[in-house]
Design a protein around this motif. Structure first.
Motif, PDB file in Angstrom:
ATOM      1  N   VAL A   1      63.405  10.200  35.152  1.00 13.98           N
ATOM      2  CA  VAL A   1      62.600   9.065  34.678  1.00 13.98           C
ATOM      3  C   VAL A   1      61.392   8.895  35.584  1.00 13.98           C
ATOM      4  O   VAL A   1      61.529   8.798  36.817  1.00 13.98           O
ATOM      5  N   CYS A   2      60.204   8.929  34.982  1.00 12.98           N
ATOM      6  CA  CYS A   2      58.962   8.716  35.741  1.00 12.98           C
ATOM      7  C   CYS A   2      58.593   7.249  35.658  1.00 12.98           C
ATOM      8  O   CYS A   2      58.448   6.703  34.551  1.00 12.98           O
ATOM      9  N   LEU A   3      58.441   6.620  36.813  1.00 11.47           N
ATOM     10  CA  LEU A   3      58.111   5.198  36.854  1.00 11.47           C
ATOM     11  C   LEU A   3      56.605   5.037  36.974  1.00 11.47           C
ATOM     12  O   LEU A   3      56.028   5.293  38.027  1.00 11.47           O
ATOM     13  N   GLY A   4      55.965   4.687  35.860  1.00 14.87           N
ATOM     14  CA  GLY A   4      54.525   4.444  35.883  1.00 14.87           C
ATOM     15  C   GLY A   4      53.694   5.651  35.475  1.00 14.87           C
ATOM     16  O   GLY A   4      54.155   6.794  35.508  1.00 14.87           O
ATOM     17  N   GLY A   5      52.447   5.339  35.116  1.00 13.87           N
ATOM     18  CA  GLY A   5      51.537   6.374  34.624  1.00 13.87           C
ATOM     19  C   GLY A   5      51.279   7.512  35.607  1.00 13.87           C
ATOM     20  O   GLY A   5      51.378   8.685  35.233  1.00 13.87           O
ATOM     21  N   PRO A   6      50.954   7.224  36.874  1.00 17.37           N
ATOM     22  CA  PRO A   6      50.635   8.325  37.790  1.00 17.37           C
ATOM     23  C   PRO A   6      51.787   9.320  37.939  1.00 17.37           C
ATOM     24  O   PRO A   6      51.574  10.532  37.946  1.00 17.37           O
ATOM     25  N   SER A   7      53.022   8.822  38.011  1.00 16.61           N
ATOM     26  CA  SER A   7      54.170   9.726  38.125  1.00 16.61           C
ATOM     27  C   SER A   7      54.305  10.556  36.845  1.00 16.61           C
ATOM     28  O   SER A   7      54.525  11.778  36.895  1.00 16.61           O
TER      29      SER A   7
END
Ligand code: URA
Length: 302
Positions: free
Chosen positions: A229-235
């Motif tokens: 799971v990527c938390l947020g746009g930059p990740s």
């Protein structure tokens, strides 16, 4: 003890406290130096010097690190995970130019056979300038054997102090979101794309992110989760190559190639965004339920 400060001194002290408070509110909470430094000129000069050194160096076997100097080759690092220093490390030589740092990062990360070694290599890696302004490395928290891995952008102030990701306000919200689907740090593994805090919590530059990328990729491969799971746009942009903004990209499953296998990956809102935009919590809740369902549908681990 009675105070010996005069009224004028009291006034000065209050004025100084106000200035300090203003700096803190503006995110200026790290003292870097008295004089401005032109990093562009500096890195151009370093690049020239590095190229000159490479040109002068005698020929070496192809597998050797081209920048090997007083710094030991990454693959020779001891596996023991060293405790991070509590104060910013001063580089014992000028950091390499970003493109060479990215090559060194790739070589070092690829050489790590396990997470402890990867952490030790990161502790010794001098290629990312953020290491020298951060207090310590923020490598990971939670259970590296977990089926779920979450990756944020970069540590903030609280994480920099504690040496663990997501321990500040946004971390507390993340804990509550995970608890809602029966998950805590015993059954989730948490890290960041960039493991050092950028000064004043600024966004990491594309160069800093590129230098750190091989390490987080290897960290994911070695942790070997079943769901990312990527938390947020930059990740999400960095790891999943998502070009859309997070509002559009969240909630969509994609495939992530760890290097050893392909696993499902989901982008969702960063908890810090949710603290600022509580309306987003409805969408984040849906993402949590999707993660829960994905985990429930997985075959048991061999
Ligand atoms: N934000 C992040 O992206 N990571 C942390 O560890 C804390 C806040």
């Amino acid at each position: 003890m009675t105070s010996t400060l005069s009224d004028t001194e009291f006034g000065e002290r209050d004025a100084l406290a106000e200035i300090l408070a203003f700096h803190l509110e503006a995110g200026v909470d790290v003292a870097l130096g008295e004089e401005p430094v032109d990093r562009f000129t500096e890195s151009a000069a370093e690049r020239e010097a590095a190229l000159a050194r490479t040109a002068r160096a005698p020929e070496r076997p192809a597998q050797e690190n081209p920048r090997e100097s007083s710094r030991p080759a990454a693959s020779m690092a001891p596996p023991a995970a060293a405790r991070a220093p509590a104060t910013p490390a001063a580089p014992d030589e000028a950091p390499p130019p970003p493109d060479l740092a990215a090559i060194e990062a790739r070589e070092a990360a690829a050489s790590a056979p396990d997470l402890d070694t990867l952490r030790a290599l990161l502790e010794r890696f001098d290629g990312c300038p953020l290491k020298h302004t951060a207090t310590r490395l923020v490598f990971a928290d939670g259970n590296p054997q977990a089926r779920l891995m979450l990756v944020g952008e970069a540590p903030g102030r609280d994480e920099d102090i504690e040496g663990k990701p997501f321990v500040g306000r946004s971390g507390k919200l993340l804990d509550r979101m995970l608890a809602a689907i029966g998950i805590d740090r015993t059954n989730a593994y948490i890290a960041n794309v960039v493991p050092w805090r950028p000064p004043g919590n600024r966004t990491p530059t594309p160069q800093e992110t590129a230098i750190c990328l091989p390490f987080i990729r290897r960290q994911i491969e070695l942790a070997n989760p079943d769901v990312l799971v990527c938390l947020g746009g930059p990740s999400a942009q960095t790891l999943l190559g998502i070009r859309d903004g997070i509002t559009k990209a969240r909630g969509r499953w994609s495939d992530y190639d760890t290097g050893s296998r392909v696993i499902p990956a989901l982008a969702t809102f960063h908890p810090a965004y949710l603290l600022r935009t509580p309306l987003g919590k409805r969408m984040a809740w849906r993402d949590m339920l999707a993660i829960e369902a994905k985990l429930a549908g997985l075959p048991p681990r061999p």
